[in-house]
Design a protein around this motif. Structure first.
Motif, mmCIF file in Angstrom:
data_model
loop_
_atom_site.group_PDB
_atom_site.id
_atom_site.type_symbol
_atom_site.label_atom_id
_atom_site.label_comp_id
_atom_site.label_asym_id
_atom_site.label_seq_id
_atom_site.Cartn_x
_atom_site.Cartn_y
_atom_site.Cartn_z
ATOM 1 N N THR A 4 9.061 -13.807 3.507
ATOM 2 C CA THR A 4 8.843 -12.600 2.716
ATOM 3 C C THR A 4 7.581 -11.909 3.231
ATOM 4 N N TYR A 5 7.621 -10.583 3.177
ATOM 5 C CA TYR A 5 6.513 -9.756 3.641
ATOM 6 C C TYR A 5 6.047 -8.883 2.495
ATOM 7 N N GLN A 6 4.732 -8.695 2.389
ATOM 8 C CA GLN A 6 4.163 -7.875 1.326
ATOM 9 C C GLN A 6 3.190 -6.874 1.912
ATOM 10 N N ASP A 7 3.067 -5.741 1.226
ATOM 11 C CA ASP A 7 2.139 -4.677 1.663
ATOM 12 C C ASP A 7 2.362 -4.338 3.129
ATOM 13 N N SER A 8 3.590 -3.938 3.436
ATOM 14 C CA SER A 8 3.986 -3.680 4.818
ATOM 15 C C SER A 8 4.061 -2.198 5.123
ATOM 16 N N ASN A 9 3.853 -1.884 6.393
ATOM 17 C CA ASN A 9 4.163 -0.558 6.912
ATOM 18 C C ASN A 9 4.932 -0.768 8.216
ATOM 19 N N ALA A 10 5.118 0.277 8.992
ATOM 20 C CA ALA A 10 5.912 0.155 10.218
ATOM 21 C C ALA A 10 5.276 -0.789 11.238
ATOM 22 N N ARG A 11 3.939 -0.946 11.195
ATOM 23 C CA ARG A 11 3.240 -1.739 12.195
ATOM 24 C C ARG A 11 3.014 -3.179 11.801
ATOM 25 N N MET A 12 2.695 -3.399 10.512
ATOM 26 C CA MET A 12 2.276 -4.743 10.127
ATOM 27 C C MET A 12 2.415 -4.963 8.636
ATOM 28 N N SER A 13 2.299 -6.223 8.239
ATOM 29 C CA SER A 13 2.258 -6.622 6.832
ATOM 30 C C SER A 13 0.886 -7.210 6.552
ATOM 31 N N GLN A 14 0.421 -7.059 5.331
ATOM 32 C CA GLN A 14 -0.832 -7.676 4.935
ATOM 33 C C GLN A 14 -0.631 -9.153 4.595
ATOM 34 N N VAL A 15 0.602 -9.500 4.167
ATOM 35 C CA VAL A 15 0.911 -10.869 3.752
ATOM 36 C C VAL A 15 2.291 -11.244 4.268
ATOM 37 N N ALA A 16 2.411 -12.457 4.779
ATOM 38 C CA ALA A 16 3.714 -13.044 5.101
ATOM 39 C C ALA A 16 3.732 -14.445 4.494
ATOM 40 N N VAL A 17 4.857 -14.792 3.881
ATOM 41 C CA VAL A 17 4.992 -16.101 3.246
ATOM 42 C C VAL A 17 6.210 -16.792 3.849
ATOM 43 N N HIS A 18 5.992 -18.034 4.299
ATOM 44 C CA HIS A 18 7.086 -18.809 4.881
ATOM 45 C C HIS A 18 6.858 -20.299 4.630
ATOM 46 N N ASN A 19 7.872 -20.939 4.123
ATOM 47 C CA ASN A 19 7.870 -22.396 4.004
ATOM 48 C C ASN A 19 6.615 -22.930 3.298
#
Length: 118
Positions: A4-19
């Protein structure tokens, strides 16, 4: 694979959650007129906010990467860090001197944290 990705734009996300692991993008100060300690404190507040949004906290930090623009101000960054980090639970950490994307920024911090067990 569930990411899951949070606070995203076309270039990047501020948060990624995995496992069960939360990855934050490098965080920079919002008010670049502050000194090193002030900028670091701003960054740490933002990290707290993003970790909370992702369902975790600084109590679950695993690692931190810190970039500072001058080792002459390293003690100021460490003073803010030491006041913020949970006693007895410091993450693994690396800190280096680097040129940042904007010359007025003095510090950038990126962290990884575990999600607490349910």
């Amino acid at each position: 694979m569930n990411v899951t990705y949070q606070d995203s734009n076309a270039r990047m996300s501020q948060v990624a959650v995995h496992n069960g692991t939360v990855y934050l993008a490098g965080q920079v100060p919002s008010d670049a007129s502050a000194d090193m300690r002030g900028q670091t404190e701003q960054v740490l507040v933002r990290i707290d906010q993003l970790l909370s949004q992702a369902g975790t906290s600084k109590e679950h930090l695993l690692s931190a990467q810190i970039w500072v623009t001058s080792m002459d101000e390293f003690d100021q960054m460490n003073a803010a860090w030491d006041a913020w980090v949970v006693p007895g639970r410091p993450p693994v950490r690396a800190a280096v001197e680097a040129k940042l994307a904007k010359p007025e920024w003095k510090v950038e911090i990126m962290v990884i944290a575990a999600l607490p067990e349910a």
